[in-house]
Each structure stands twice: as structure tokens, then as C-alpha cells.
Design a protein around this motif. Structure first.
Motif, PDB file in Angstrom:
ATOM      1  N   ASP A 305      -0.453 -69.326 -10.987  1.00  9.54           N
ATOM      2  CA  ASP A 305      -1.550 -70.289 -11.104  1.00  9.54           C
ATOM      3  C   ASP A 305      -2.461 -70.283  -9.876  1.00  9.54           C
ATOM      4  O   ASP A 305      -3.231 -71.219  -9.644  1.00  9.54           O
ATOM      5  CB  ASP A 305      -1.026 -71.701 -11.371  1.00  9.54           C
ATOM      6  CG  ASP A 305      -0.093 -72.198 -10.271  1.00  9.54           C
ATOM      7  OD1 ASP A 305       0.234 -71.409  -9.358  1.00  9.54           O
ATOM      8  OD2 ASP A 305       0.311 -73.369 -10.315  1.00  9.54           O
ATOM      9  N   GLY A 306      -2.375 -69.226  -9.067  1.00  7.37           N
ATOM     10  CA  GLY A 306      -3.330 -69.020  -7.983  1.00  7.37           C
ATOM     11  C   GLY A 306      -3.026 -69.739  -6.691  1.00  7.37           C
ATOM     12  O   GLY A 306      -3.886 -69.822  -5.807  1.00  7.37           O
ATOM     13  N   LYS A 307      -1.816 -70.237  -6.519  1.00  9.11           N
ATOM     14  CA  LYS A 307      -1.441 -70.906  -5.282  1.00  9.11           C
ATOM     15  C   LYS A 307      -0.667 -69.940  -4.390  1.00  9.11           C
ATOM     16  O   LYS A 307      -0.094 -68.959  -4.874  1.00  9.11           O
ATOM     17  CB  LYS A 307      -0.596 -72.147  -5.585  1.00  9.11           C
ATOM     18  CG  LYS A 307      -1.350 -73.204  -6.394  1.00  9.11           C
ATOM     19  CD  LYS A 307      -0.443 -74.371  -6.758  1.00  9.11           C
ATOM     20  CE  LYS A 307      -1.196 -75.395  -7.603  1.00  9.11           C
ATOM     21  NZ  LYS A 307      -0.323 -76.511  -8.036  1.00  9.11           N
ATOM     22  N   VAL A 308      -0.651 -70.219  -3.089  1.00 11.57           N
ATOM     23  CA  VAL A 308       0.063 -69.350  -2.152  1.00 11.57           C
ATOM     24  C   VAL A 308       1.565 -69.539  -2.314  1.00 11.57           C
ATOM     25  O   VAL A 308       2.059 -70.672  -2.334  1.00 11.57           O
ATOM     26  CB  VAL A 308      -0.361 -69.647  -0.698  1.00 11.57           C
ATOM     27  CG1 VAL A 308       0.470 -68.812   0.276  1.00 11.57           C
ATOM     28  CG2 VAL A 308      -1.841 -69.353  -0.507  1.00 11.57           C
ATOM     29  N   LYS A 309       2.270 -68.422  -2.416  1.00 12.57           N
ATOM     30  CA  LYS A 309       3.716 -68.464  -2.592  1.00 12.57           C
ATOM     31  C   LYS A 309       4.435 -68.939  -1.329  1.00 12.57           C
ATOM     32  O   LYS A 309       3.968 -68.684  -0.217  1.00 12.57           O
ATOM     33  CB  LYS A 309       4.248 -67.060  -2.935  1.00 12.57           C
ATOM     34  CG  LYS A 309       4.015 -66.603  -4.357  1.00 12.57           C
ATOM     35  CD  LYS A 309       4.702 -65.260  -4.560  1.00 12.57           C
ATOM     36  CE  LYS A 309       4.713 -64.840  -6.015  1.00 12.57           C
ATOM     37  NZ  LYS A 309       5.470 -63.596  -6.215  1.00 12.57           N
ATOM     38  N   PHE A 310       5.568 -69.604  -1.518  1.00 13.28           N
ATOM     39  CA  PHE A 310       6.427 -69.961  -0.392  1.00 13.28           C
ATOM     40  C   PHE A 310       7.165 -68.718   0.096  1.00 13.28           C
ATOM     41  O   PHE A 310       7.282 -68.483   1.301  1.00 13.28           O
ATOM     42  CB  PHE A 310       7.430 -71.045  -0.805  1.00 13.28           C
ATOM     43  CG  PHE A 310       8.273 -71.542   0.329  1.00 13.28           C
ATOM     44  CD1 PHE A 310       7.748 -72.429   1.259  1.00 13.28           C
ATOM     45  CD2 PHE A 310       9.579 -71.113   0.484  1.00 13.28           C
ATOM     46  CE1 PHE A 310       8.517 -72.881   2.330  1.00 13.28           C
ATOM     47  CE2 PHE A 310      10.354 -71.556   1.539  1.00 13.28           C
ATOM     48  CZ  PHE A 310       9.815 -72.446   2.466  1.00 13.28           C
ATOM     49  N   ASN A 311       7.659 -67.899  -0.860  1.00 14.96           N
ATOM     50  CA  ASN A 311       8.288 -66.620  -0.538  1.00 14.96           C
ATOM     51  C   ASN A 311       7.497 -65.512  -1.213  1.00 14.96           C
ATOM     52  O   ASN A 311       7.421 -65.456  -2.448  1.00 14.96           O
ATOM     53  CB  ASN A 311       9.742 -66.594  -1.020  1.00 14.96           C
ATOM     54  CG  ASN A 311      10.620 -67.575  -0.252  1.00 14.96           C
ATOM     55  OD1 ASN A 311      10.603 -67.589   0.974  1.00 14.96           O
ATOM     56  ND2 ASN A 311      11.378 -68.388  -0.972  1.00 14.96           N
ATOM     57  N   VAL A 312       6.897 -64.643  -0.406  1.00 14.66           N
ATOM     58  CA  VAL A 312       6.044 -63.590  -0.965  1.00 14.66           C
ATOM     59  C   VAL A 312       6.898 -62.489  -1.602  1.00 14.66           C
ATOM     60  O   VAL A 312       8.097 -62.374  -1.342  1.00 14.66           O
ATOM     61  CB  VAL A 312       5.134 -62.979   0.119  1.00 14.66           C
ATOM     62  CG1 VAL A 312       4.204 -64.039   0.684  1.00 14.66           C
ATOM     63  CG2 VAL A 312       5.962 -62.327   1.227  1.00 14.66           C
ATOM     64  N   SER A 313       6.245 -61.689  -2.460  1.00 18.78           N
ATOM     65  CA  SER A 313       6.913 -60.545  -3.091  1.00 18.78           C
ATOM     66  C   SER A 313       6.379 -59.264  -2.463  1.00 18.78           C
ATOM     67  O   SER A 313       5.169 -59.057  -2.391  1.00 18.78           O
ATOM     68  CB  SER A 313       6.630 -60.540  -4.600  1.00 18.78           C
ATOM     69  OG  SER A 313       7.055 -61.739  -5.205  1.00 18.78           O
ATOM     70  N   VAL A 314       7.295 -58.418  -1.992  1.00 25.60           N
ATOM     71  CA  VAL A 314       6.910 -57.201  -1.286  1.00 25.60           C
ATOM     72  C   VAL A 314       7.301 -55.974  -2.118  1.00 25.60           C
ATOM     73  O   VAL A 314       8.430 -55.885  -2.630  1.00 25.60           O
ATOM     74  CB  VAL A 314       7.587 -57.116   0.101  1.00 25.60           C
ATOM     75  CG1 VAL A 314       7.113 -55.875   0.856  1.00 25.60           C
ATOM     76  CG2 VAL A 314       7.298 -58.383   0.902  1.00 25.60           C
ATOM     77  N   TYR A 315       6.368 -55.021  -2.236  1.00 29.76           N
ATOM     78  CA  TYR A 315       6.605 -53.772  -2.964  1.00 29.76           C
ATOM     79  C   TYR A 315       6.122 -52.612  -2.105  1.00 29.76           C
ATOM     80  O   TYR A 315       5.237 -52.769  -1.250  1.00 29.76           O
ATOM     81  CB  TYR A 315       5.830 -53.763  -4.291  1.00 29.76           C
ATOM     82  CG  TYR A 315       6.119 -54.943  -5.190  1.00 29.76           C
ATOM     83  CD1 TYR A 315       7.126 -54.894  -6.144  1.00 29.76           C
ATOM     84  CD2 TYR A 315       5.377 -56.122  -5.078  1.00 29.76           C
ATOM     85  CE1 TYR A 315       7.388 -55.980  -6.962  1.00 29.76           C
ATOM     86  CE2 TYR A 315       5.631 -57.210  -5.892  1.00 29.76           C
ATOM     87  CZ  TYR A 315       6.643 -57.137  -6.833  1.00 29.76           C
ATOM     88  OH  TYR A 315       6.902 -58.211  -7.638  1.00 29.76           O
ATOM     89  N   ASN A 316       6.697 -51.429  -2.334  1.00 29.42           N
ATOM     90  CA  ASN A 316       6.151 -50.261  -1.664  1.00 29.42           C
ATOM     91  C   ASN A 316       4.907 -49.790  -2.432  1.00 29.42           C
ATOM     92  O   ASN A 316       4.525 -50.378  -3.442  1.00 29.42           O
ATOM     93  CB  ASN A 316       7.202 -49.158  -1.514  1.00 29.42           C
ATOM     94  CG  ASN A 316       7.625 -48.564  -2.860  1.00 29.42           C
ATOM     95  OD1 ASN A 316       6.987 -48.761  -3.895  1.00 29.42           O
ATOM     96  ND2 ASN A 316       8.714 -47.813  -2.856  1.00 29.42           N
TER      97      ASN A 316
END
Length: 325
Positions: A305-316
């Protein structure tokens, strides 16, 4: 005979007679040449417009011409679910009449609302096509979410996948944070807006083994300061004599204190702002291309919904989950 011509009294009964007697069906004579037109299915979002009338009249002329030549002729008719456009229409309606949003419904109840709309709208659209005199075989009428159509789409995807013609990958898409769904590039309208420009300092990471660095920080300009949280590099132009000696060094991303590399890429414009560009591969299409060229990680910082995540998702760079940060 009536003094004035009344099309409703003549055209509608005549069309009903044609349809009832199967005059628009293929003759199923396999010894005759075949002729078929697939009608681009109108959306169930509203009434037909002049474009539909013009397009369908041309198709009707062609179909009737080939039918009169004795060919095995079919004009395939149907309507389209119109996906996002229909969802927006239903959301507006339930808010207007019930002061509710889609989140006030569970998934099944919301879908039920859409099917109720489809039933009403489909009747309107097909009645209009009948009033136009379209010589289609109504017994073959299709809807783009009919089970056999949906199965055909799945089968096509399976065949394409088996032949290595399609693949699944994490990459950037246009995302609607209100509807929380991917939208087609064709449905996006780009426009220029007046906004603020932010200048941000990225401190140089002082490595003991790398000396002779005369800069304390690199200055970048951006209109999207919130994406700083997803930065995975800074880029400078390899032709930039002021900064190209820093290629291969690192900076510290402010706020999150993430150490990120300085890469050389011609995407950095020598004549634009400071000449240094922050690279956020997960949230900018140009940055994504830079990230692919330099195999940079992608950090998704936003929720659906366009809000900043508390824990981001990281991908290569290949879209595989990563623990690099």
C-alpha cells in the motif's frame, strides 16, 4: 404503412427473426472455404461508444459479404472483464451507495459484487450489439473469464514455459498502491509535476588500504529522498575527471549507514545537477538497468500500500533472496 419510419418497430423484430432462425451461424460445410473474425471484446465497464459502432460495422460488412459467398463464416462474439477498470468502477459504486471500501468486504464477497455487475453490464452491451444488427452467432458468445477461456490461457503459458519462451523473475513493474496490483505499461500516463529537489551528502568510506582520497563526501540531488533507504550504489560518469578516480571506492548511505560502492556508468549525466547519482534498483526503472549492468542488489523498501517497510526485502540482481545486508 406508418407515415414515419420507426426503426424499433422494424429492425428489432427483424433481427430477432434472423437470430431465432440461425442465419448468423456457420454453415458447417467443410467443403467450403472458411472465414472467421474474432470481435475485439468490449469491456463490461459501461456502454458501447461510437468507436465500437464504427469498428463493428466494418466487421459486419466483411462477415456478411463472405457469408453471402457461401463460405463457412463465423463472427465470434464476446465481452471482456477489463480487470482493473472494472474493479475501480465497482469500488466507486460501493463507496457512493454504501460508503464502504473494498477492505470492508472479504475477497469472496467483493468478487460476488463484481459478478453481479458483470451480469447487468453484459446484458446492456450485448443488447446494444443486437441493436447495431451485428450478425454474430450468439450461441457461441464468450466472456474472457469463462472456464474454458481461462484454461486456454493457462495452457498457453505452460506451453510457452516448457519451450523456454517465458520465465519468472523479480523485476520492476508499475504498481498501484491503492488497488495493490500490477498495472500494464499501457495503462500508465506519465506527466511532469513540480516538486522539490533534495541535495544529500554521502560520506566517503575511509578504508585504511585506500588513501589519497580528497573528498569527505559526495553530493547527490534527488526528487525521491525516501528511496535513499533502498540505495545500493552511487554512480559517476567514467568521463567525469572530477569523480572518476573514485570508481571502485565506497560511500556510507545516510540514515541506514549502509556501505555501498561507487560505480562508473554513463547514466550519470555530467551536465545534470552534481554529476553523481544515487542508484535504487528496486524503485526506479533507469536505476534497475544500472543495477543489472553492475550486478547490484535490489532492496524493496515499500509495502503493497505504498508505505515504508519496517523490515526491507533484499534480493540479488537476479531477483533471488539475499542476506548481503
Amino acid at each position: 404503412m406508418e407515415k414515419n419510419y420507426n426503426p424499433q418497430d422494424i429492425e428489432e423484430p427483424l433481427y430477432n427473426f434472423w437470430e431465432k432462425n440461425g442465419f448468423f451461424k456457420p454453415n458447417n460445410n467443410l467443403n467450403k472455404p472458411a472465414f472467421c473474425i474474432m470481435m475485439p471484446p468490449p469491456n463490461i465497464t459501461g456502454n458501447l461508444h461510437m468507436g465500437h459502432a464504427f469498428q463493428q460495422t466494418i466487421m459486419d460488412i466483411l462477415v456478411r459479404y463472405h457469408r453471402m459467398q457461401g463460405k463457412n463464416t463465423l463472427w465470434q462474439v464476446g465481452t471482456d472483464h477489463a480487470g482493473i477498470a472494472t474493479q475501480i468502477l465497482i469500488e466507486r459504486q460501493i463507496y457512493l451507495h454504501e460508503k464502504k471500501t473494498k477492505k470492508d468486504y472479504n475477497r469472496n464477497d467483493f468478487i460476488k459484487k463484481i459478478w453481479e455487475w458483470k451480469k447487468i453490464s453484459n446484458l446492456v452491451v450485448t443488447r446494444q450489439m443486437r441493436r447495431l444488427g451485428n450478425s454474430v452467432d450468439w450461441e457461441r458468445e464468450k466472456f474472457t473469464l469463462d472456464p474454458d477461456i481461462s484454461n486456454a490461457v493457462r495452457e498457453a503459458f505452460i506451453i510457452l514455459h516448457k519451450n523456454n519462451l517465458i520465465y519468472q523473475k523479480k523485476r520492476l513493474v508499475h504498481w498501484d498502491s491503492k488497488l495493490e496490483t500490477v498495472i500494464s505499461d499501457l495503462e500508465v500516463q506519465h506527466r511532469l509535476v513540480k516538486s522539490k529537489k533534495w541535495f544529500i551528502r554521502y560520506p566517503i568510506f575511509k578504508n585504511k588500504n585506500k588513501k589519497n582520497i580528497n573528498f569527505e563526501y559526495l553530493l547527490i540531488a534527488t526528487t525521491r529522498p525516501e528511496t535513499l533507504l533502498g540505495d545500493t550504489a552511487l554512480a559517476v560518469n567514467p568521463k567525469d575527471c572530477k569523480y572518476n578516480h573514485l570508481i571502485g571506492q565506497s560511500v556510507i548511505c545516510p540514515i541506514v549507514n549502509r556501505i555501498i560502492p561507487i560505480v562508473g556508468d554513463e547514466y550519470a549525466d555530467l551536465k545534470k545537477d552534481t554529476g553523481c547519482v544515487k542508484i535504487t534498483p528496486a524503485h526506479d526503472f533507469n536505476d534497475y538497468k544500472v543495477g543489472q549492468r553492475h550486478q547490484l542488489p535490489m532492496i524493496n523498501i515499500f509495502t503493497f500500500d505504498g508505505k515504508v517497510k519496517f523490515n526491507v526485502s533484499v534480493y540479488n540482481y537476479q531477483g533471488i533472496k539475499s542476506n548481503i545486508y
